[in-house]
Design a protein around this motif. Sequence first.
Motif, PDB file in Angstrom:
ATOM      1  N   GLU A  79       1.998   1.839  -3.501  1.00  0.00           N
ATOM      2  CA  GLU A  79       0.895   2.310  -4.349  1.00  0.00           C
ATOM      3  C   GLU A  79       0.540   3.758  -4.046  1.00  0.00           C
ATOM      4  O   GLU A  79       0.241   4.532  -4.957  1.00  0.00           O
ATOM      5  N   GLU A  80       0.588   4.142  -2.782  1.00  0.00           N
ATOM      6  CA  GLU A  80       0.304   5.537  -2.422  1.00  0.00           C
ATOM      7  C   GLU A  80       1.370   6.468  -2.988  1.00  0.00           C
ATOM      8  O   GLU A  80       1.056   7.547  -3.484  1.00  0.00           O
ATOM      9  N   ARG A 103       0.831  -1.206   0.000  1.00  0.00           N
ATOM     10  CA  ARG A 103       0.000   0.000   0.000  1.00  0.00           C
ATOM     11  C   ARG A 103       0.866   1.258   0.000  1.00  0.00           C
ATOM     12  O   ARG A 103       0.543   2.244  -0.674  1.00  0.00           O
ATOM     13  N   LYS A 104       1.964   1.240   0.736  1.00  0.00           N
ATOM     14  CA  LYS A 104       2.867   2.399   0.765  1.00  0.00           C
ATOM     15  C   LYS A 104       3.437   2.674  -0.621  1.00  0.00           C
ATOM     16  O   LYS A 104       3.559   3.832  -1.030  1.00  0.00           O
ATOM     17  N   SER A 155       0.815   9.406  -5.802  1.00  0.00           N
ATOM     18  CA  SER A 155       1.174  10.805  -5.570  1.00  0.00           C
ATOM     19  C   SER A 155       2.171  11.300  -6.614  1.00  0.00           C
ATOM     20  O   SER A 155       2.377  12.506  -6.759  1.00  0.00           O
TER      21      SER A 155
END
Length: 88
Positions: free
Chosen positions: A36-37, A33-34, A41
């Motif tokens: 993908e975030e 998830r980190k 961004s």
Amino acid sequence: MANTPSAKKAARKIERRTEVNRNRRSRMRTFVRKVEEALASGDKDAAGAAFKSAEPEIMRAAQKGVLPKNTASRKVSRLAQRLAKLGA
């Protein structure tokens, strides 16, 4: 419900292993998830750093049997593709 002593013990073992595997899967998903975030961004440096830490976590999950080896390889490959596309 388990009746024999061996079946009761097996049920206890399965319960413990399930908890361990749940924690490992959750940890892996957090790392993914980190990445993908960071990709969402558009921050190339953050995405690269997150990917560097996520890749061994994904492969460790595969090694421990949380997910199949090919699934882990596919996840790493797709994240790497997205990272490369961000850099291009």
